[in-house]
Design an enzyme around this catalytic site. Structure first.
Site, PDB file in Angstrom:
ATOM      1  N   ASN A  10       5.793  -9.328  11.191  1.00 19.81           N
ATOM      2  CA  ASN A  10       5.743  -8.439  10.030  1.00 19.81           C
ATOM      3  C   ASN A  10       5.422  -7.046  10.561  1.00 19.81           C
ATOM      4  OD1 ASN A  10       5.236  -7.025   7.711  1.00 19.81           O
ATOM      5  ND2 ASN A  10       3.411  -8.203   7.109  1.00 19.81           N
ATOM      6  N   TRP A  11       6.447  -6.222  10.587  1.00 25.08           N
ATOM      7  CA  TRP A  11       6.253  -4.878  11.152  1.00 25.08           C
ATOM      8  C   TRP A  11       5.520  -3.936  10.207  1.00 25.08           C
ATOM      9  CZ3 TRP A  11      11.643  -3.435  13.746  1.00 25.08           C
ATOM     10  CH2 TRP A  11      11.882  -4.309  14.801  1.00 25.08           C
ATOM     11  N   LYS A  12       5.342  -4.352   8.951  1.00 21.79           N
ATOM     12  CA  LYS A  12       4.707  -3.498   7.930  1.00 21.79           C
ATOM     13  C   LYS A  12       5.410  -2.127   7.905  1.00 21.79           C
ATOM     14  CE  LYS A  12       0.586  -6.267   8.468  1.00 21.79           C
ATOM     15  NZ  LYS A  12      -0.866  -6.398   8.386  1.00 21.79           N
ATOM     16  N   HIS A  96       2.067 -10.639   0.125  1.00 18.80           N
ATOM     17  CA  HIS A  96       1.170 -10.255   1.227  1.00 18.80           C
ATOM     18  C   HIS A  96      -0.098  -9.626   0.642  1.00 18.80           C
ATOM     19  CE1 HIS A  96      -0.435  -8.210   4.734  1.00 18.80           C
ATOM     20  NE2 HIS A  96       0.287  -9.044   5.456  1.00 18.80           N
ATOM     21  N   GLU A  98      -1.705  -7.099   1.408  1.00 20.23           N
ATOM     22  CA  GLU A  98      -1.638  -5.645   1.227  1.00 20.23           C
ATOM     23  C   GLU A  98      -0.913  -5.299  -0.073  1.00 20.23           C
ATOM     24  OE1 GLU A  98      -0.038  -4.845   5.112  1.00 20.23           O
ATOM     25  OE2 GLU A  98      -1.944  -5.494   5.967  1.00 20.23           O
ATOM     26  N   GLU A 168      -3.286 -16.174   5.421  1.00 21.27           N
ATOM     27  CA  GLU A 168      -3.776 -14.961   6.073  1.00 21.27           C
ATOM     28  C   GLU A 168      -5.124 -14.573   5.484  1.00 21.27           C
ATOM     29  OE1 GLU A 168      -0.166 -12.712   7.915  1.00 21.27           O
ATOM     30  OE2 GLU A 168      -0.664 -11.841   5.988  1.00 21.27           O
ATOM     31  N   GLY A 174      -5.553  -7.262  10.936  1.00 27.39           N
ATOM     32  CA  GLY A 174      -5.670  -5.942  11.547  1.00 27.39           C
ATOM     33  C   GLY A 174      -7.078  -5.592  11.980  1.00 27.39           C
ATOM     34  N   SER A 214      -4.654 -11.184  13.117  1.00 27.42           N
ATOM     35  CA  SER A 214      -5.070 -10.909  14.505  1.00 27.42           C
ATOM     36  C   SER A 214      -4.627 -11.998  15.485  1.00 27.42           C
ATOM     37  CB  SER A 214      -6.578 -10.679  14.588  1.00 27.42           C
ATOM     38  OG  SER A 214      -6.941  -9.545  13.805  1.00 27.42           O
ATOM     39  N   GLY A 235       1.276  -9.377  12.794  1.00 29.84           N
ATOM     40  CA  GLY A 235       1.344  -7.955  12.478  1.00 29.84           C
ATOM     41  C   GLY A 235       1.371  -7.126  13.752  1.00 29.84           C
ATOM     42  N   GLY A 236       0.204  -6.655  14.150  1.00 31.71           N
ATOM     43  CA  GLY A 236       0.096  -5.734  15.289  1.00 31.71           C
ATOM     44  C   GLY A 236       0.822  -6.187  16.545  1.00 31.71           C
TER      45      GLY A 236
HETATM   46  P1  13P Z   1      -2.310  -8.531  12.204  1.00 30.42           P
HETATM   47  O1  13P Z   1      -1.609  -9.517  13.118  1.00 30.42           O
HETATM   48  O2  13P Z   1      -2.089  -7.107  12.601  1.00 30.42           O
HETATM   49  O3  13P Z   1      -3.731  -8.888  11.970  1.00 30.42           O
HETATM   50  O4  13P Z   1      -1.565  -8.659  10.768  1.00 30.42           O
HETATM   51  C1  13P Z   1      -1.383  -9.902  10.204  1.00 30.42           C
HETATM   52  C2  13P Z   1      -0.520  -9.748   9.010  1.00 30.42           C
HETATM   53  O5  13P Z   1      -0.927  -9.212   8.003  1.00 30.42           O
HETATM   54  C3  13P Z   1       0.838 -10.275   9.089  1.00 30.42           C
HETATM   55  O6  13P Z   1       1.446 -10.310   7.837  1.00 30.42           O
END
Ligand code: 13P
Length: 255
Positions: A10-12, A96, A98, A168, A174, A214, A235-236
């Site tokens: 997930n590149w956000k 998600h 967010e 999640e 993050g 993470s 994510g990251g």
């Molecule tokens: P991180 O891997 O950056 O913690 O993000 C997880 C995430 O929200 C994937 O959708």
């Protein structure tokens, strides 16, 4: 049942179309031909077309990060399932945390989107998870139960093979704070039990439940070897080819 692992990035809100193309090309070069792990990349809408070109002809699939439940209409700024399908998108992240916390997405809205995804042959990656306050209050399982049950209202057992759930924990996203393998497995097993009630036993065993929060190459093997953890939503660590590819390889190494 042993399910094929799935690693989704997930590149956000990161990567322009050009930067995304370069990253996707590197991912495809490294893991685009293997068949041990399913791989999905979810760039922002504006990079779907270029990333789609990069993954064409490889095993890497294309996912979106959100969509509107209606097919078209007066919904300024929104993108629909048929629009995604036209770009060869196969998966869509829905609900998600967010989107829930920053954009006010309710369980009912997430449910409409899940149903619209199935109607349009898109595989939903439904996200659920508790906040830190909810975990500390001891309500993790209750929160996850409500989110899961409400999001899946009207979903049938025949759709199970196309359904993906991502657990999640919001406090792990993050933050560098990863859930321990035991903490994650407990919630994953609980979600599996909910799915048995909602979809029946055989269908519940076909749903992949991903962990997100993470996840990185250093902690992936332990998480991915848990019984009910069928992959990761990253994510990251998905923003660089090297770490994302390492995660795919870690998933392939788990037996
Ligand atoms: P991180 O891997 O950056 O913690 O993000 C997880 C995430 O929200 C994937 O959708």
């Amino acid at each position: 049942m042993h399910l094929k692992k799935l690693i989704a990035g997930n590149w956000k809100m990161n990567k322009t179309a050009g930067d995304g193309l370069a990253l996707a090309k590197d991912v495809v070069a490294a893991v685009g031909k293997q068949n041990e792990v399913d791989v999905v990349i979810c760039p922002p809408f504006t990079a779907l077309e270029s990333v789609g070109r990069a993954v064409e002809g490889s095993v890497v699939r294309l996912g979106a990060q959100n969509m509107h439940p209606e097919a078209q209409g007066a919904f300024t700024g929104e993108v629909s399932a048929p629009m995604l399908r036209a770009l060869f998108v196969t998966h869509v992240i829905l609900g998600h945390s967010e989107r829930r916390s920053l954009f006010g997405e309710t369980d009912a809205a997430v449910n409409h989107k899940v149903l619209a995804a199935f109607k349009n042959q898109l595989k939903p990656i439904l996200c659920v998870g508790e906040s830190l306050a909810e975990r500390e209050a001891g309500s993790t399982l209750k929160v996850v139960q409500t989110q899961t049950e409400r999001a899946l209202e009207g979903v049938g057992a025949d759709q199970a093979a196309s359904l993906i759930i991502a657990y999640e924990p919001v406090w792990a996203i993050g933050t560098g704070k990863v859930a321990t393998a035991d903490q994650a497995q407990e919630v994953h097993a609980f979600i599996r039990g909910l799915l048995v009630k909602i979809l029946g036993e055989p269908a519940a065993q076909r749903v992949r439940i991903l962990y997100g929060g993470s996840m990185k190459p250093s902690n992936a093997a332990e998480l991915l070897s848990q019984k009910d953890i069928d992959g990761g939503l990253i994510g990251g660590a998905a923003l660089e080819a090297r770490s994302f590819v390492e995660l795919v390889k870690a998933a392939a190494a788990v037996k």
